[in-house]
Design a protein around this motif. Structure first.
Motif, mmCIF file in Angstrom:
data_model
loop_
_atom_site.group_PDB
_atom_site.id
_atom_site.type_symbol
_atom_site.label_atom_id
_atom_site.label_comp_id
_atom_site.label_asym_id
_atom_site.label_seq_id
_atom_site.Cartn_x
_atom_site.Cartn_y
_atom_site.Cartn_z
ATOM 1 N N ALA A 47 0.830 -1.214 0.000
ATOM 2 C CA ALA A 47 0.000 0.000 0.000
ATOM 3 C C ALA A 47 0.863 1.261 0.000
ATOM 4 C CB ALA A 47 -0.925 -0.005 1.222
ATOM 5 N N PHE A 48 1.943 1.225 0.754
ATOM 6 C CA PHE A 48 2.779 2.422 0.845
ATOM 7 C C PHE A 48 3.506 2.734 -0.470
ATOM 8 C CE2 PHE A 48 2.357 1.943 5.473
ATOM 9 C CZ PHE A 48 2.051 3.257 5.793
ATOM 10 N N THR A 49 3.711 1.683 -1.277
ATOM 11 C CA THR A 49 4.400 1.936 -2.549
ATOM 12 C C THR A 49 3.513 2.675 -3.541
ATOM 13 O OG1 THR A 49 3.680 -0.108 -3.607
ATOM 14 C CG2 THR A 49 5.665 -0.232 -2.253
ATOM 15 N N LEU A 50 2.193 2.665 -3.280
ATOM 16 C CA LEU A 50 1.265 3.272 -4.232
ATOM 17 C C LEU A 50 1.129 4.773 -4.045
ATOM 18 C CD1 LEU A 50 -1.580 0.579 -3.948
ATOM 19 C CD2 LEU A 50 0.276 0.690 -5.627
ATOM 20 N N ILE A 51 1.667 5.265 -2.926
ATOM 21 C CA ILE A 51 1.428 6.657 -2.552
ATOM 22 C C ILE A 51 2.282 7.630 -3.377
ATOM 23 C CG2 ILE A 51 1.741 8.312 -0.669
ATOM 24 C CD1 ILE A 51 0.972 6.053 1.238
ATOM 25 N N ASP A 52 1.662 8.710 -3.799
ATOM 26 C CA ASP A 52 2.383 9.817 -4.455
ATOM 27 C C ASP A 52 2.624 10.900 -3.408
ATOM 28 O OD1 ASP A 52 3.267 12.018 -5.799
ATOM 29 O OD2 ASP A 52 1.390 12.341 -6.904
ATOM 30 N N PRO A 53 3.871 11.093 -2.951
ATOM 31 C CA PRO A 53 4.151 11.980 -1.827
ATOM 32 C C PRO A 53 3.928 13.457 -2.144
ATOM 33 C CG PRO A 53 6.140 10.817 -2.575
ATOM 34 C CD PRO A 53 5.065 10.485 -3.526
ATOM 35 N N THR A 54 3.635 13.749 -3.398
ATOM 36 C CA THR A 54 3.384 15.154 -3.740
ATOM 37 C C THR A 54 1.884 15.461 -3.770
ATOM 38 O OG1 THR A 54 3.289 14.722 -6.119
ATOM 39 C CG2 THR A 54 5.465 15.176 -5.161
ATOM 40 N N ALA A 55 1.073 14.430 -3.646
ATOM 41 C CA ALA A 55 -0.379 14.631 -3.664
ATOM 42 C C ALA A 55 -0.824 15.188 -2.308
ATOM 43 C CB ALA A 55 -1.082 13.305 -3.951
ATOM 44 N N PRO A 56 -2.007 15.784 -2.272
ATOM 45 C CA PRO A 56 -2.525 16.261 -0.985
ATOM 46 C C PRO A 56 -2.566 15.123 0.044
ATOM 47 C CG PRO A 56 -3.923 17.010 -2.784
ATOM 48 C CD PRO A 56 -2.919 16.058 -3.376
ATOM 49 N N VAL A 57 -2.420 15.483 1.311
ATOM 50 C CA VAL A 57 -2.293 14.457 2.359
ATOM 51 C C VAL A 57 -3.476 13.500 2.394
ATOM 52 C CG1 VAL A 57 -2.032 14.072 4.820
ATOM 53 C CG2 VAL A 57 -0.806 15.927 3.739
ATOM 54 N N VAL A 58 -4.675 14.062 2.358
ATOM 55 C CA VAL A 58 -5.852 13.171 2.409
ATOM 56 C C VAL A 58 -5.807 12.176 1.259
ATOM 57 C CG1 VAL A 58 -8.349 13.064 2.195
ATOM 58 C CG2 VAL A 58 -7.322 14.818 3.613
ATOM 59 N N GLU A 59 -5.376 12.660 0.096
ATOM 60 C CA GLU A 59 -5.318 11.762 -1.054
ATOM 61 C C GLU A 59 -4.277 10.666 -0.826
ATOM 62 O OE1 GLU A 59 -5.358 13.952 -4.823
ATOM 63 O OE2 GLU A 59 -4.226 12.243 -5.671
ATOM 64 N N GLN A 60 -3.133 11.063 -0.295
ATOM 65 C CA GLN A 60 -2.104 10.053 0.020
ATOM 66 C C GLN A 60 -2.663 8.985 0.951
ATOM 67 O OE1 GLN A 60 1.874 11.265 1.149
ATOM 68 N NE2 GLN A 60 1.557 13.331 0.291
ATOM 69 N N LEU A 61 -3.311 9.460 2.014
ATOM 70 C CA LEU A 61 -3.885 8.513 2.990
ATOM 71 C C LEU A 61 -4.899 7.595 2.321
ATOM 72 C CD1 LEU A 61 -4.466 10.966 5.975
ATOM 73 C CD2 LEU A 61 -2.689 9.204 5.816
#
Lengths: 199, 199, 199, 199
Positions: free
Chosen positions: B73-87
């Motif tokens: 799941a953590f590999t799917l995250i885009d760290p530049t996206a808004p926080v709620v979206e990352q979560l």
DNA sequence: GATGAATGAGTATTCATTCAT
DNA sequence: CATGAATGAATACTCATTCAT
């Protein structure tokens, strides 16, 4: 109220008290329905004229005891105090009480979330009721200028409740110690209300 | 790795797979250790050369399966996206997976919070690890200007985790329906991040 | 036979004897499986490594005891005697034995006809076996010129067995008294063999 | 008949009908006396003004229903027909009826043989009555030259009844299938009447 | 290392029947 | 006549875990 009705009410009171006493001292599973009936001074079968199952009885004890506890907690609140303080007034009263009966509290938080389908609505309704009172508290705080008027109080109340519930589960599962419960709860609330609350 | 060690590792794999399969289809209590041993192709006593109890085995299955799930799941995250979206990227991946094995998930959320003392640290450590990764996520968001730098990320991560945990408990206790899980979680997160997050 | 096998056989013997003894003295329902296990000197759970249910155990006792009883009864028969006499030799031996353990006999005739589906074939097989031996008896009687050669011995054996079975049920249900059992049976047989038997 | 008596008779009718209906659909043990009382529209205690026990009620239902059934069966008989045919006319009527209510029939044949002492005479009397009617049938057959005049009709009637009873027990214990019931009964009767009956 | 036979603790719930009202 | 609240006895069976072989 007629004689028969008074008798019935009196018996019901004895049952709930007996169950509460035994659950608190022996635990939920270790308490037999026969022991409850004996403690209440009735026949084993008579118990089932009042409840449908042992689980149902636990729910009754919970409602009776914890309902009153929360009702009292809300009376202690000063609606002009800062929101976190209002919350902590209520929650610290409740947690203080729970600390006196750790076994019973443990049962509440362990058993009541995963209750059988027939009881589920009873539990849900209970929780909804008290979350609703927090919504009222938050709405009042908005009126008093203690809370950002744009905040959705329904969801916020759920969030606060979740902080409380998880911490209580961890406390009575043995994962965190008694002393750190309230400080953790306070910090949780402060972060949960970050930028919303004034005063 | 020697032959004996490879044999042992192979057996351990068979055990965890057998347990996972049976817990998922029959439930935790309804699955007997004898059935697991048979499914794994070993003797009933042999099981206890690998685990200390049935609960221990559940924890092993949980770690194996859910650990991998969160890692992915953590590999799917885009760290530049808004926080709620990352979560939501991470949590929706996890919940989607859990929905495929509702019975097993139910067991995780029902059993793992109130686990026996010997297992407790194992569970706590697991949770701490993943909450820690959320702290990293939030810290990184601060760096990227997506989160107010004054927010205590440790406590915030705990709060977000609590929202998730409570909702999952309610979902798998049967109190809320599958469809409303993710929307509720999104709203929870938005309120929890109120005034902290940007973008 | 290895040591383990001898141990197992010995335990099985002790179980059947204990069950027989307790059923005979206390009755079937009043005998608890715990009491049987204790009497046999084994754990309560161990019993279920040998039988699948209490009913199964009753069937085992029945087969063990009544099987031997009938086997012996058939050895007493003089195949050159008139058919009714041959029958009465066997049946009077059996009924005499049953009279010594009326409670156990009562259980056999009350419980074994309406046994649970899983046990049914066991009972049927047992009865078929002994009815088969009566068929042999009747066939031999034909050869010896004691029975009309045109009689269908299969059906006749069933009829004779039915007379016996009903009378035993009535005897152990308390509807007819011990003394009249054998005379009634004799008369039944005479009428059932009317015009078929010679000598 | 006075009003009170008519009321009582009407209530009794409702009780027997309610019991019959519930026994037939739920089985004897699964039917509670409370359910019967409710179905009959009376209080639970009132039931015991009409019967002394649940077993007593079963006997009443049996007598009511099966008595009428046999009464009707005897009217169908042609006394000039061969004896086996006369018997089969009556028995096939009865078995056809029983096949419509297998559960209730099962109860009759399972419960009524081993009834408590207080009820025993009631059952015996019922059976004796109908066996008596078979004696009449056989006596009449003698007069009509259809049966050997030397045959003891009392004992023969008992024998025939035993064939019927055992087959019905086996049928409703699940040991023989519905289709083979009547053929088996016919063959039984033919062998039982071997050499006695003419025509 | 592997086995599997042996253990034994542990209880909610139903329902026919009664009898005070 | 009718009611229905109260009673209380009563037990098979499972299964996680161990340990002698």
């Amino acid at each position: 109220m007629g004689l028969r009705e008074r008798n019935k009410a009196e018996k019901w009171r004895r049952i709930v008290e007996a169950a509460s006493r035994l659950f608190a001292t022996r635990g939920f599973e270790a308490t037999t329905t026969a022991a409850i009936a004996e403690e209440a001074g009735i026949g084993t079968g008579t118990l089932y004229l009042y409840v449908t199952s042992k689980e149902d009885l636990l729910l009754a004890v919970f409602r009776d005891e914890v309902g009153e506890l929360w009702d009292h907690a809300f009376t202690l609140i000063d609606p002009t105090a800062p929101v976190v303080e209002q919350l902590m007034t209520a929650f610290s009263h409740v947690t203080a009480y729970h600390e006196q009966e750790p076994e019973l509290t443990r049962i509440y938080f362990k058993e009541l979330m995963f209750v059988s389908p027939a009881m589920r609505s009873g539990v849900s309704e209970f929780m909804r009721h008290f979350i609703g009172r927090f919504v009222e508290l938050l709405d009042k705080a908005k009126v008093n200028g203690l809370l950002d008027p744009d905040v959705p109080t329904g969801m916020l109340a759920h969030n606060l409740w979740a902080q409380y519930y998880i911490l209580m589960q961890r406390r009575y599962a043995g994962s965190i110690d008694p002393e750190s419960l309230l400080p953790r709860l306070g910090h949780s609330f402060q972060v949960a209300l970050w930028g919303m609350a004034r005063g």
